[in-house]
Design an enzyme around this catalytic site. Structure first.
Site, PDB file in Angstrom:
ATOM      1  CG  ASP A  51      -1.590  -1.193   0.822  1.00 17.44           C
ATOM      2  OD1 ASP A  51      -2.435  -1.837   0.423  1.00 17.44           O
ATOM      3  OD2 ASP A  51      -2.286  -1.534   2.135  1.00 17.44           O
ATOM      4  CE1 TYR A 109       4.244  -6.328   4.241  1.00 15.13           C
ATOM      5  CE2 TYR A 109       3.879  -8.856   3.757  1.00 15.13           C
ATOM      6  CZ  TYR A 109       3.981  -7.267   3.501  1.00 15.13           C
ATOM      7  OH  TYR A 109       3.833  -7.150   1.566  1.00 15.13           O
TER       8      TYR A 109
END
Length: 253
Positions: A51, A109
């Site tokens: 994103d 992540y």
């Protein structure tokens, strides 16, 4: 040859990795550098979308090119054509069938939370600040409940094409919360992710750390398959792609 690049990038001023009309992407920036170096614009395969505002310590992409430049010198050659916010760390040849996304085994992540009433003057662009004290033990207990193969629809933002198809089952192999001074990190390793999944997971763990959510409530959140049951979506700036893992055979080892 099929070439795999290892990238680091500061996503602050990018619209994400994927090329978009509404801003400058990491992919476009890398392709510009490749074109400047090779005189042709190769098609680039990234390991996944990120994103706008999300960062990467190690992002993987591959492309095909004919080059006389030794691969050990390719990172330095490309970095001359890249902004300081994007660096090529390494390059290697991979088998013909290698694809940065589809050959990946799992990705890790890390979400960074600055748990202090006072903001850091140095790293404000790379974490989300929570001023109220967080119980990291409660957060870690809740994180453990996410490990396993589950339907993660409750951790998916609206507008996901994948979710619309009903493909919302993923396997999380590790989920850990740790503190080092005011910095609290949420590390998640999974075989795949839904839209905003890590940012929502981290927001849910913050609720557990605040005492607003019992760790034992996580299974019911997942079973409910309802986004409204989970915590808030934390800002993109705290999220980093830390690592992409490939099986040895995918790399030709």
């Amino acid at each position: 040859m099929n070439i795999l690049l290892d990238l680091s990038f500061d996503g602050t001023n990018f619209c994400g990795f994927q090329v978009q009309k509404n801003g400058v992407s990491v992919c476009e920036t890398v392709q510009n550098a490749l074109e400047a170096l090779f005189g042709a614009r190769p098609d680039v395969k990234g390991c996944g979308r990120t994103d706008a505002g999300v960062h990467a310590e190690h992002y993987a992409l591959n492309f095909w090119a004919e080059t006389a430049i030794p691969l050990e010198k390719l990172p330095l050659a490309l970095n001359r054509h890249l902004p300081d916010t994007v660096r090529v760390n390494g390059a290697r040849q991979v088998p013909e069938g290698f694809h940065a996304r589809y050959s990946a085994h799992q990705k890790t992540y890390v979400y960074r939370i600055w748990n202090s009433p006072v903001e850091s003057p140095f790293e404000a662009a790379y974490h989300h600040r929570v001023s109220a004290p967080l119980d990291v033990s409660a957060m870690d207990a809740a994180a453990e409940k996410f490990v396993g193969t589950h339907d993660f629809l409750s951790l998916c933002s609206a507008g996901s094409a994948v979710a619309a198809k009903g493909d919302t089952v993923r396997t999380i192999t590790a989920c850990k919360v740790q503190r080092q001074g005011p910095l609290v990190t949420v590390a998640v390793t999974a075989d795949g992710y839904l839209y905003n999944m890590v940012r929502i997971l981290a927001g849910t763990l913050v609720e557990a750390g605040r005492g607003a959510l019992a760790p034992d409530a996580v299974p019911a959140i997942l079973a409910g398959r309802d986004r409204a049951l989970a915590g808030p979506t934390l800002p993109a700036k705290g999220l980093f792609l830390k690592q992409v893992d490939y099986p040895p055979e995918a790399l030709g080892l």
